[in-house]
Write an enzyme that holds these catalytic residues in place. Structure first.
Site: not given
Ligand code: GAR
Length: 216
Positions: A121, A123, A155, A164
């Site tokens: 992912n 972020h 990130s 997260d």
């Protein structure tokens, strides 16, 4: 037919097959696809799923002849069936790495179990600060401005069960300027995302960075 000696000596190179999930704009998808379209790129974007049928990211993928699917609570009201459909789509396209790029939903357990740890992912802040439930989009940048921090930046992390929380594998810092607004900071971070995400996927594809075993 046998290859000639000059062909036999070439290493067999298969591109890493990447599946992407988007919800809205899809600028990170476009950055990934642009990088994948370069000659000698070590990865390709083979499938794009969105929970939003009107997502510009989904439209971009269609225009660029990438396989697309709209899969959401509307197409699959049962969360388990939605999870299975997402998983089956990526398995059907032999995806080796999933990237959630501006995907505002949680992935279900089936997809996570099938692909973990090969789910990344991006972020828009320097985790572990400014992550977790509710920390998405402009909320993140507002929290950074409120904190008085002088740096922010994207990130890339491995997706786990909670928002997260997975291991951060790469970050890129950008300055927070005294006169920044949410919009100016978001734009600076997003530009850095477009550098960071393709670089990380490229490094995984060329095994300079590892996220579990790559299936070949
Ligand atoms: C990006 O800034 C991404 O980091 C963020 O949404 C934006 C999507 O932009 N993701 C999150 O906030 C998830 N927690 P894009 O659709 O133009 O790629």
């Amino acid at each position: 037919m046998r290859a000639g000696p000059e062909l036999e000596s070439l290493p067999f190179v298969s591109k890493l097959r990447v599946g992407v999930l988007v919800s809205h704009n899809g600028s990170n998808l476009r950055a990934l696809h642009r990088a994948a379209s370069q000659p000698e790129a070590p990865f390709e974007v083979v499938a794009v799923i969105s929970n939003n049928s009107g997502s510009p990211g989904l439209a971009y993928a269609r225009e660029n002849r990438i396989a697309t699917r709209h899969l959401s609570g509307r197409t699959h009201p049962d969360p388990e069936q939605l999870d299975s459909a997402i998983c089956a789509t990526f398995v059907g396209h032999s995806v080796e790495l999933i990237v959630t790029a501006g995907y505002m939903k949680k992935l279900g357990p089936r997809t996570r179990e099938q692909f973990a740890p090969r789910i990344l992912n991006i972020h828009p802040a320097l985790l572990p600060r400014f992550g977790g439930p509710g920390m998405h989009g402009n909320h993140v940048h507002q929290a950074v401005l409120d904190s008085g921090d002088s740096v922010s930046g994207p990130s890339v992390h491995i997706v786990e069960d909670e928002y997260d929380t997975g291991e951060v594998i790469a970050q890129l810092e950008v300055p927070v300027l005294a006169d920044d607004t949410v919009d100016t900071l978001a734009a600076r971070v997003l530009t850095a995302e477009h550098t960071l995400l393709p670089l990380v996927v490229q490094q995984i594809a060329t095994r300079q960075m590892s996220v579990g075993q790559r299936r070949l």
